[in-house]
Scaffold this active site. Sequence first.
Site, PDB file in Angstrom:
ATOM      1  N   SER A   1       0.876  -1.181   0.000  1.00 31.09           N
ATOM      2  CA  SER A   1       0.000   0.000   0.000  1.00 31.09           C
ATOM      3  C   SER A   1       0.904   1.219   0.000  1.00 31.09           C
ATOM      4  O   SER A   1       2.063   1.145   0.426  1.00 31.09           O
ATOM      5  CB  SER A   1      -0.854   0.001   1.274  1.00 31.09           C
TER       6      SER A   1
ATOM      7  N   TYR B   1      -2.484  -1.019  10.364  1.00 32.63           N
ATOM      8  CA  TYR B   1      -2.421  -1.233   8.907  1.00 32.63           C
ATOM      9  C   TYR B   1      -1.078  -0.711   8.342  1.00 32.63           C
ATOM     10  O   TYR B   1      -0.394  -1.411   7.589  1.00 32.63           O
ATOM     11  CB  TYR B   1      -3.599  -0.512   8.247  1.00 32.63           C
TER      12      TYR B   1
HETATM   13  P1  NAD Z   1     -11.290  -6.138  -0.494  1.00 25.74           P
HETATM   14  O1  NAD Z   1     -11.893  -5.973   0.874  1.00 25.74           O
HETATM   15  O2  NAD Z   1     -12.192  -6.270  -1.655  1.00 25.74           O
HETATM   16  O3  NAD Z   1     -10.275  -7.359  -0.527  1.00 25.74           O
HETATM   17  C1  NAD Z   1      -9.727  -7.973   0.584  1.00 25.74           C
HETATM   18  C2  NAD Z   1      -9.946  -9.460   0.394  1.00 25.74           C
HETATM   19  O4  NAD Z   1      -9.322 -10.159   1.474  1.00 25.74           O
HETATM   20  C3  NAD Z   1     -11.437  -9.799   0.428  1.00 25.74           C
HETATM   21  O5  NAD Z   1     -11.740 -10.661  -0.645  1.00 25.74           O
HETATM   22  C4  NAD Z   1     -11.616 -10.511   1.761  1.00 25.74           C
HETATM   23  O6  NAD Z   1     -12.634 -11.467   1.765  1.00 25.74           O
HETATM   24  C5  NAD Z   1     -10.246 -11.150   1.904  1.00 25.74           C
HETATM   25  N1  NAD Z   1      -9.971 -11.535   3.276  1.00 25.74           N
HETATM   26  C6  NAD Z   1     -10.244 -10.852   4.413  1.00 25.74           C
HETATM   27  N2  NAD Z   1      -9.838 -11.557   5.474  1.00 25.74           N
HETATM   28  C7  NAD Z   1      -9.285 -12.695   4.989  1.00 25.74           C
HETATM   29  C8  NAD Z   1      -8.679 -13.817   5.591  1.00 25.74           C
HETATM   30  N3  NAD Z   1      -8.545 -13.907   6.913  1.00 25.74           N
HETATM   31  N4  NAD Z   1      -8.209 -14.803   4.783  1.00 25.74           N
HETATM   32  C9  NAD Z   1      -8.346 -14.729   3.447  1.00 25.74           C
HETATM   33  N5  NAD Z   1      -8.911 -13.682   2.824  1.00 25.74           N
HETATM   34  C10 NAD Z   1      -9.374 -12.686   3.598  1.00 25.74           C
HETATM   35  O7  NAD Z   1     -10.315  -4.903  -0.640  1.00 25.74           O
HETATM   36  P2  NAD Z   1      -9.119  -4.642  -1.680  1.00 25.74           P
HETATM   37  O8  NAD Z   1      -8.976  -3.189  -1.750  1.00 25.74           O
HETATM   38  O9  NAD Z   1      -9.308  -5.415  -2.921  1.00 25.74           O
HETATM   39  O10 NAD Z   1      -7.853  -5.201  -0.871  1.00 25.74           O
HETATM   40  C11 NAD Z   1      -6.916  -6.109  -1.428  1.00 25.74           C
HETATM   41  C12 NAD Z   1      -5.514  -5.746  -0.956  1.00 25.74           C
HETATM   42  O11 NAD Z   1      -5.157  -4.474  -1.488  1.00 25.74           O
HETATM   43  C13 NAD Z   1      -5.346  -5.648   0.555  1.00 25.74           C
HETATM   44  O12 NAD Z   1      -4.129  -6.237   0.944  1.00 25.74           O
HETATM   45  C14 NAD Z   1      -5.303  -4.144   0.799  1.00 25.74           C
HETATM   46  O13 NAD Z   1      -4.579  -3.809   1.959  1.00 25.74           O
HETATM   47  C15 NAD Z   1      -4.607  -3.682  -0.467  1.00 25.74           C
HETATM   48  N6  NAD Z   1      -4.791  -2.265  -0.762  1.00 25.74           N
HETATM   49  C16 NAD Z   1      -6.006  -1.775  -1.174  1.00 25.74           C
HETATM   50  C17 NAD Z   1      -6.129  -0.419  -1.445  1.00 25.74           C
HETATM   51  C18 NAD Z   1      -7.417   0.202  -1.926  1.00 25.74           C
HETATM   52  O14 NAD Z   1      -7.459   1.435  -2.066  1.00 25.74           O
HETATM   53  N7  NAD Z   1      -8.447  -0.539  -2.203  1.00 25.74           N
HETATM   54  C19 NAD Z   1      -5.023   0.436  -1.293  1.00 25.74           C
HETATM   55  C20 NAD Z   1      -3.828  -0.097  -0.855  1.00 25.74           C
HETATM   56  C21 NAD Z   1      -3.722  -1.448  -0.606  1.00 25.74           C
END
Ligand code: NAD
Length: 272
Positions: free
Chosen positions: A157, A170
């Site tokens: 991130s 986080y």
């Molecule tokens: P999201 O909530 O759609 O995806 C997170 C996924 O992780 C979900 O499918 C959820 O079911 C799964 N999950 C949660 N707990 C879990 C567990 N214990 N075991 C297995 N799976 C689990 O959100 P996203 O934005 O797609 O996030 C994906 C990644 O991207 C994350 O690591 C997040 O930190 C990172 N990220 C996202 C953003 C953003 O702006 N969306 C920015 C920076 C980083």
Amino acid sequence: MQKENQKLSGQTSIITGSSSGIGKAMAIALAKEGSNVVINYHSSKEEAEEVAQKISEEKGAGEAIVVKGDMSKEDDVLNLFKTTIDKFETLDVCIPNAGMQKDAAFHEMTLDDWNAVINLNLTGQFLCCREAIKEFMRRGMRPEVSKSLGKIINMSSVHDIIPWAGHANYAASKGGIQLLMKTLCQEYAHKKVRVNSIAPGAIKTDINKDNWDTKEGREKMKETIPYDRIGETEDIARVATWLASDESEYINGTTIYVDGGMTCYPGFKGNG
Ligand code: NAD
């Protein structure tokens, strides 16, 4: 042999937390490039199966399977890798993507909220990386498939570098990913393992829905994005596909910020 226009044919990829958001987009994109994909989900079986179904309808895409598992639990991670190897014989690309937020003012943050985020976002990625590297080394090189022994793409991130008040757990987890990734590169690059991170900025997914759900929220988000648009999951998926492929062969130990310029601190523009 790689088919024309398919950068990942003959390969197999695990993407954790891929029933939604960025993980879902990456699973679809990698499969379209010919990779078999393992869709891991925690609780939403139906959504995971929909992703697999969508992939099965894509002409020329790799095969998709769905595996349940809590990526903060060692036994579930081991089961994910065993199921993958039993089905597809080996693994070429590992994307530990599952992540969560449990936000609180630091002086009010409970140990449970701290541990939940660290256990999934950092320890979960440690477990996946360890199992992936073990499998890459067991299998050995397959030059007909890839110039690298294996590829890991850690999901980081912009908060691996930008501090984030109210989100200490986080930010600490993603800061940890930065040096986990670089250490693995230093330790295994000589074996031709590539380990890199993608650091998304603000991408429209469930994790930050409360922020982009309203016009006011979207405008506030854009204040942090010089490029003046909120990111889409496909912005990340395109980079992941490229990083997994031989086109990026000489990139190792690097974080790619996919953030519309967020890490250029727009708050300082015209300020002093
Ligand atoms: P999201 O909530 O759609 O995806 C997170 C996924 O992780 C979900 O499918 C959820 O079911 C799964 N999950 C949660 N707990 C879990 C567990 N214990 N075991 C297995 N799976 C689990 O959100 P996203 O934005 O797609 O996030 C994906 C990644 O991207 C994350 O690591 C997040 O930190 C990172 N990220 C996202 C953003 C953003 O702006 N969306 C920015 C920076 C980083």
